[in-house]
Scaffold this motif. Structure first.
Motif, PDB file in Angstrom:
ATOM      1  N   HIS A 172      73.571   7.463  62.044  1.00 22.99           N
ATOM      2  CA  HIS A 172      74.463   6.317  61.805  1.00 22.99           C
ATOM      3  C   HIS A 172      75.064   6.377  60.394  1.00 22.99           C
ATOM      4  CE1 HIS A 172      75.006   1.674  62.297  1.00 22.99           C
ATOM      5  NE2 HIS A 172      76.154   2.324  62.203  1.00 22.99           N
ATOM      6  N   LYS A 173      74.269   6.749  59.437  1.00 18.03           N
ATOM      7  CA  LYS A 173      74.767   6.889  58.066  1.00 18.03           C
ATOM      8  C   LYS A 173      75.813   7.990  57.975  1.00 18.03           C
ATOM      9  CE  LYS A 173      73.169   7.856  53.361  1.00 18.03           C
ATOM     10  NZ  LYS A 173      71.994   8.215  52.517  1.00 18.03           N
ATOM     11  N   ARG A 176      79.139   6.780  59.337  1.00 17.79           N
ATOM     12  CA  ARG A 176      79.875   5.910  58.403  1.00 17.79           C
ATOM     13  C   ARG A 176      80.607   6.722  57.344  1.00 17.79           C
ATOM     14  NH1 ARG A 176      75.294   2.343  59.021  1.00 17.79           N
ATOM     15  NH2 ARG A 176      74.288   3.292  57.204  1.00 17.79           N
ATOM     16  N   GLU A 177      80.016   7.855  56.938  1.00 20.08           N
ATOM     17  CA  GLU A 177      80.692   8.710  55.956  1.00 20.08           C
ATOM     18  C   GLU A 177      81.841   9.493  56.582  1.00 20.08           C
ATOM     19  OE1 GLU A 177      77.654  11.163  54.355  1.00 20.08           O
ATOM     20  OE2 GLU A 177      76.661   9.537  53.246  1.00 20.08           O
ATOM     21  N   LYS A 180      85.976   6.568  58.408  1.00 19.14           N
ATOM     22  CA  LYS A 180      86.140   5.562  57.349  1.00 19.14           C
ATOM     23  C   LYS A 180      87.119   4.453  57.716  1.00 19.14           C
ATOM     24  CE  LYS A 180      84.953   8.904  53.773  1.00 19.14           C
ATOM     25  NZ  LYS A 180      85.388   9.641  52.575  1.00 19.14           N
ATOM     26  N   ASP A 185      81.422  -1.088  61.379  1.00 18.36           N
ATOM     27  CA  ASP A 185      80.574   0.085  61.159  1.00 18.36           C
ATOM     28  C   ASP A 185      79.429   0.149  62.166  1.00 18.36           C
ATOM     29  OD1 ASP A 185      79.111  -2.051  60.280  1.00 18.36           O
ATOM     30  OD2 ASP A 185      78.468  -1.127  58.399  1.00 18.36           O
ATOM     31  N   LEU A 190      81.881   3.291  65.679  1.00 18.92           N
ATOM     32  CA  LEU A 190      82.132   4.517  64.923  1.00 18.92           C
ATOM     33  C   LEU A 190      82.206   5.725  65.861  1.00 18.92           C
ATOM     34  CD1 LEU A 190      79.655   3.946  61.942  1.00 18.92           C
ATOM     35  CD2 LEU A 190      82.145   3.874  61.841  1.00 18.92           C
TER      36      LEU A 190
END
Length: 393
Positions: A172-173, A176-177, A180, A185, A190
């Motif tokens: 998940h992190k 997010r990167e 954008k 989020d 995403l």
């Protein structure tokens, strides 16, 4: 005389009676049957007598053997008693008297013969007791092993759920990167927003969507802090950890780039470029000046356009044509530069950014430091991205 007369009368009466019996056919038949039965009984009695006589003779022949065996056993007992210094002579004599009935030595139950029988019986009882104790010990061990296995399974289930949740949060992190320009989020948002622009998300979209459902069951439907309503299989945990590693350390841009790069200076000849096109089927070539500064990107389109402009009945001599003559004045392709550590999804993001602005990014040139005037070590075109998608499918 009177006596003689009486005797004669009796004899005559008996004779008369016998004569009358002989004349009666029924009585004569009955007498013949009685005589046959009598003869059969006498034969049967004779056979029975013979069988008894045979048995008696067998017993007589057996008795000396049994007596000899008894004497041997008694002598053995006496020897054992002398060794052990036990005063049991009278007891042996009484046992000899009591055993003089002609029984087989194995059938005797008096005297010292009880001791070996009791010892064998005790040995059997001890062996059975030992076997039962061993069986109980084995059953206890299996029960302990079963309880330990259940505890280990509970711990493993908790560990697997914890590993799954950790890997999911790391993915998940990374999403997010990567993605954008989104309003939310949330994991699924995403996933669907980045599906169009990122090949890595397209590659694992189906798996990630299933992981999101499982994660909701694990986290949101949890009964308490240590009890999960759903438990992931080991294979599922291994799969999500593998995908997580790829998201955290994704495929590099160099892995799909065209390498090595054929670049030329402005004064190079066109014939050298045509040889490379013929051999490697490359279509884009960075061009530098004499100071090693990037000038332009030479493509197969410029080469075809120049040949069309100079096409005539006369023969074109490529030996004297230089690259700077092919570069169209005032026309410049969109090219960007990245470092050698750039990831694949960064390259995809660059192409998508130019596309949303209505511009066409012709190439991404990879240099060691990302400097536009550095030596090129790789070139990525839109076709390279399409090829990577095809290879993943």
């Amino acid at each position: 005389m009177a006596n003689d007369t009486q005797v004669k009368d009796r004899f005559n009466k008996k004779q008369t009676a016998l004569n009358t019996q002989d004349t009666d056919p029924k009585k004569s038949k009955k007498n013949s049957m009685n005589s046959k039965d009598k003869q059969f009984k006498e034969n049967q009695q004779a056979q029975t007598k013979e069988i008894r006589n045979e048995k008696d003779t067998e017993k007589k022949t057996r008795q000396p053997r049994q007596k000899g065996m008894k004497q041997n056993s008694v002598e053995k007992k006496d020897q054992d008693d002398k060794r052990n210094k036990q005063p049991i002579a009278n007891h042996n004599k009484s046992s000899e008297r009591s055993n003089g009935t002609g029984d087989h030595p194995k059938q005797r139950s008096n005297g010292n013969d009880d001791k070996p029988l009791n010892q064998n019986g005790n040995q059997k009882i001890n062996a059975e007791t030992q076997r039962s104790q061993e069986r109980k010990a084995q059953s206890n061990d299996t029960k302990k092993q079963g309880s330990n296995a259940e505890k280990e399974n509970e711990v493993n289930h908790k560990e697997q759920s914890g590993k799954f949740e950790t890997a999911f949060n790391r993915i998940h992190k990374a999403l997010r990167e990567m993605v954008k320009e989104t309003e939310s989020d949330a994991f699924v948002e995403l996933l669907y927003s980045g599906y169009k622009n990122h090949s890595l998300i397209r590659k694992y979209k189906s798996d990630l969507h299933q992981f999101a459902k499982l994660r909701n069951a694990i986290v949101h439907e949890r009964v308490n802090a240590d009890y999960y309503i759903a438990e992931p299989h080991i294979e599922v945990v291994e799969r999500i950890e593998e995908i997580c590693r790829e998201f955290e350390k994704p495929q590099t841009a160099l892995s799909i780039a065209t390498s090595p790069v054929f670049y030329y200076y402005e004064d190079a000849y066109l014939k050298d470029v045509l040889k490379v096109i013929n051999k490697f089927d490359f279509t884009r070539f960075p061009v530098y000046d004499k100071d090693d500064k990037y000038v332009a990107l030479l493509t197969s389109t410029e080469i075809i356009q120049w040949m069309a402009q100079h096409f005539s009945s006369e023969v074109i001599h490529f030996e004297d044509v230089r690259i700077k003559e092919l570069l169209t004045k005032g026309k410049n392709y969109f090219v960007t530069f990245v470092t050698e550590d750039a990831s694949l999804y960064e390259i995809e993001e660059l192409f998508e950014r130019y596309h949303t602005r209505g511009k066409k990014l012709q190439a991404v040139i990879i240099t060691e430091t990302g400097d536009r005037h550095g030596k090129p070590i790789g070139v990525i075109t839109p076709w390279d991205l399409l090829d990577s998608d095809t290879a993943e499918d």
